[in-house]
Scaffold this active site. Structure first.
Site, PDB file in Angstrom:
ATOM      1  CG  ASP A 135     -58.940 -21.365 -14.685  1.00 33.19           C
ATOM      2  OD1 ASP A 135     -58.765 -20.332 -15.343  1.00 33.19           O
ATOM      3  OD2 ASP A 135     -58.007 -22.129 -14.376  1.00 33.19           O
ATOM      4  NE  ARG A 136     -62.695 -26.431 -13.171  1.00 28.48           N
ATOM      5  CZ  ARG A 136     -62.174 -27.654 -13.049  1.00 28.48           C
ATOM      6  NH1 ARG A 136     -62.849 -28.702 -13.486  1.00 28.48           N
ATOM      7  NH2 ARG A 136     -60.989 -27.836 -12.496  1.00 28.48           N
TER       8      ARG A 136
ATOM      9  CG  ASN B  66     -59.318 -30.528 -17.118  1.00 24.74           C
ATOM     10  OD1 ASN B  66     -59.448 -30.389 -18.341  1.00 24.74           O
ATOM     11  ND2 ASN B  66     -58.733 -31.604 -16.608  1.00 24.74           N
ATOM     12  CB  ILE B  67     -57.887 -25.250 -18.314  1.00 20.43           C
ATOM     13  CG1 ILE B  67     -56.650 -26.073 -17.929  1.00 20.43           C
ATOM     14  CG2 ILE B  67     -58.330 -24.354 -17.167  1.00 20.43           C
ATOM     15  CD1 ILE B  67     -55.395 -25.238 -17.696  1.00 20.43           C
TER      16      ILE B  67
ATOM     17  CG  ASP C 191     -54.857 -24.024  -8.295  1.00 22.13           C
ATOM     18  OD1 ASP C 191     -54.583 -24.478  -7.170  1.00 22.13           O
ATOM     19  OD2 ASP C 191     -54.283 -24.397  -9.334  1.00 22.13           O
ATOM     20  N   GLY C 192     -59.273 -22.164  -7.861  1.00 18.90           N
ATOM     21  CA  GLY C 192     -60.227 -21.091  -7.601  1.00 18.90           C
ATOM     22  C   GLY C 192     -60.092 -19.873  -8.492  1.00 18.90           C
TER      23      GLY C 192
ATOM     24  CB  CYS D  78     -62.511 -25.180  -9.659  1.00 23.28           C
ATOM     25  SG  CYS D  78     -61.608 -23.637  -9.900  1.00 23.28           S
TER      26      CYS D  78
ATOM     27  CE  LYS E 179     -51.721 -19.436 -13.787  1.00 19.39           C
ATOM     28  NZ  LYS E 179     -51.181 -20.796 -13.541  1.00 19.39           N
TER      29      LYS E 179
END
Length: 603
Positions: free
Chosen positions: A373-374, A307-308, A370-371, A368, A410
């Site tokens: 980032d990855r 994750n981030i 929320d769709g 991922c 974002k």
């Protein structure tokens, strides 16, 4: 008249310069700084830059509403840092600090470097400069506009026109009898982080889309991102289903995914979940989850991409080992301990799996949590592998606009534009990691991309600079609200105004070729010219001699072709025909001299 810079670089003058002349030169140090239209000087101050490579250097620092600019006299050293690239400003030392250069400012940048300035201790000499840097580096935290709204730079072409959703769908062959364009989100009512133009299965009705949106995180329903022209397999993207701890089901969502599968008539729909499976299970506790066995005719594959927060910490560790000094003796073990290349490998490996499925004729759904980032990493990289259009200079701009900007990565939260909250847990280098993956592909396929490394560096520099509107805010609806397209300039306006700078001389177009990079630690490299570029030893290295020679040969070829054209034009003009003809009556039979037609280029 010679510029101050050329004077400073003159050793002959340096040796004869008097102290009074030196003082006057100090006054002129910042006189030649070229400001952008709309950029204004705020303050300049004598200071000492604590250079990590050459020690303490006296000079002057200039703060504008866009940049921090430092210039020294001896040695000749310049810093030019957009304030948007500053992540943190701290005071160093106090009134009682002892020791040379122990009192001043510590500036942490988002672009892999840190800056330290020493100031005089008497009379609160740093207060004014600290407050002004803090104010203009974090304008949104002080009620000021980002510089993109202030600049008055003009370009011949508007970069905002580079991506037009309908045109891009048409290029892909849409709409067709299986997929349609919908404007259900024209007012961002279905999903406030999605674009207004969406491609959905032809069979789906608007009420179906609304019911599916209620069962997907943030309303981010599965929509088409790319379709294979020959086999009609698609890449669809979305967010996680809202399964929760109780294992909720939604028949509309299950049917909708089956309609996506039916659109190209394959037996299985592959759902690529970017997360490690343990994280996907954990997400159930917060109302999320993943597609279970109730999704018939579907196969779920977890891609194990972290994750981030993990990515943020990994890049921090990388920064620690590359700036300011690179420790040679333990370099490989230090690099391995950051896990950065391992994460790059997993992202590339996931994208390869997506591209391979689609290339073999099976549609895929990628998500991922929320769709944004990855998911964006995987879809855009897979599309780069599958579609040569995105490997062109303009096509790559379209890819970024489409998969990252319009689909709501974002940027504001991940980069923190103009925001003083440097410890915000939403910050993460997801887009930097994507560009790194693109760079890895360009290294493995040096002739497949029309653009060069300079484009990738320019994109990352302006990811932070706040000079352009391209990467501002979190989604399209926020950009509309802040009138980004009306009041700011697109980064692509700059890029397309000087395209020759960003072209790869080795580029060879191959329209049908699918690229499968090797996602192995043995084949991945650290992107030295980005992560370690502030080290002067790296900066001094020019582009490769092969590329330089190739560019010279291309220039020579163009010169020869131009001469050939001029000779052919002059040879076909009436006056030259008369000059080459014994008498006017035989002018019709005149032909170009043989030596012209045989002219050849070195290539």
């Amino acid at each position: 008249m010679a510029s101050p810079v050329s004077v400073y670089n003159s050793n002959a003058l340096d040796t004869h310069i008097s102290s009074s002349s030196r003082e006057s030169l100090k006054m002129e140090l910042l006189a030649d700084v070229s400001l952008l239209p709309g950029e204004e000087r705020i303050i300049d101050k004598e200071t000492i830059y604590i250079c990590p490579f050459s020690g303490a250097v006296k000079g002057k620092v200039l703060i504008t509403n866009y940049r921090l600019y430092f210039k020294s006299l001896d040695p000749d050293l310049t810093l030019d840092v957009p304030l948007g690239a500053i992540g943190r400003v701290e005071k160093m030392g106090g009134a009682s600090s002892r020791g040379e250069n122990s009192y001043g400012l510590d500036i942490t940048c988002k672009d892999m470097r840190n800056l330290r300035f020493a100031l005089k201790q008497e009379g609160h000499s740093r207060r004014d400069i600290f407050e002004l840097i803090f104010k203009y580096a974090f304008p949104l935290s002080h009620g000021l506009p980002l510089f993109a709204y202030v600049t008055q730079e003009k370009y011949g072409e508007s970069g905002w026109d580079i991506y037009k959703p309908i045109e891009e769908f048409r290029r892909q062959g849409l709409p067709n009898n299986k997929w349609r364009i919908t404007f259900i989100n024209k007012n961002y009512e279905l999903c406030d982080t999605y674009p207004t133009v969406l491609a959905v299965p032809f069979k789906s009705k608007e009420e179906d889309l609304r019911r599916v949106a209620a069962f997907r995180s943030r309303g981010r329903i599965p929509v088409l991102s790319w379709i294979h022209r020959e086999n009609q397999a698609v890449i669809a993207r979305c967010s996680q289903p809202l399964v929760g701890m109780s294992g909720k089901r939604n028949k509309d969502d299950e049917r909708y995914l089956d309609v996506i599968r039916e659109a190209n008539d394959t037996s299985k729909l592959t759902i690529f979940d970017a997360r490690p499976s343990v994280n996907a299970v954990a997400n159930k506790a917060t109302g999320g989850g993943y597609e279970g066995d109730e999704y018939q005719n579907a196969e779920l594959v977890f891609l194990d991409i972290q994750n981030i927060h993990v990515m943020r910490e990994s890049l921090k560790k990388l920064k620690d080992i590359v700036y300011p000094n690179v420790e040679d003796s333990h370099w490989l073990s230090s690099l391995e301990s950051t896990h950065w290349l391992e994460h790059v490998k997993l992202v590339l490996s996931g994208a390869i799996q997506v591209a391979d499925k689609v290339s073999s004729g099976q549609s895929v759904v990628v998500h991922c949590s929320d769709g944004w980032d990855r998911t964006a990493q995987l879809t855009s990289l897979a599309m780069l592998m599958l579609d040569s259009h995105y490997r062109t200079l303009r096509g790559f701009q379209v890819l970024i606009e489409k998969e990252w900007i319009s689909f709501g990565h974002k940027f504001a939260s991940r980069i923190g534009h103009g925001d003083k909250n440097h410890a915000d847990q939403d910050r993460s280098p997801i887009f930097v990691q994507f560009i790194d993956c693109v760079w890895q592909m360009t290294k493995q396929f040096p002739t497949a991309f029309e653009f060069n490394e300079r484009l990738l560096l320019t994109i990352l520099d302006h990811l932070y600079s706040c000079c352009f509107g391209t990467f501002l805010y979190n989604c399209e609806s926020a950009r509309d609200q802040h009138e980004v397209r009306l009041k700011t300039v697109s980064l692509w306006s700059l890029v397309n105004s000087k395209m020759e700078m960003y072209l790869n001389p080795f580029y060879t177009p191959e329209s049908g070729r699918v690229l499968y990079p090797v996602a192995s630690m043995r084949h991945l490299e650290l992107w030295v010219t980005y992560y370690i570029r502030w080290n002067p030893r790296i900066r001094q290295q020019q582009q490769s001699p092969v590329e330089q020679r190739y560019k010279e040969l291309l220039a020579l070829r163009d010169e020869y072709l131009k001469k050939l054209e001029e000779l052919q034009l002059s040879d076909s003009s009436p006056s030259s025909r008369l000059a080459n003809t014994p008498n006017s009556s035989s002018s019709t039979s005149s032909t170009p001299p043989q030596q012209y037609t045989q002219l050849q280029t070195p290539l």
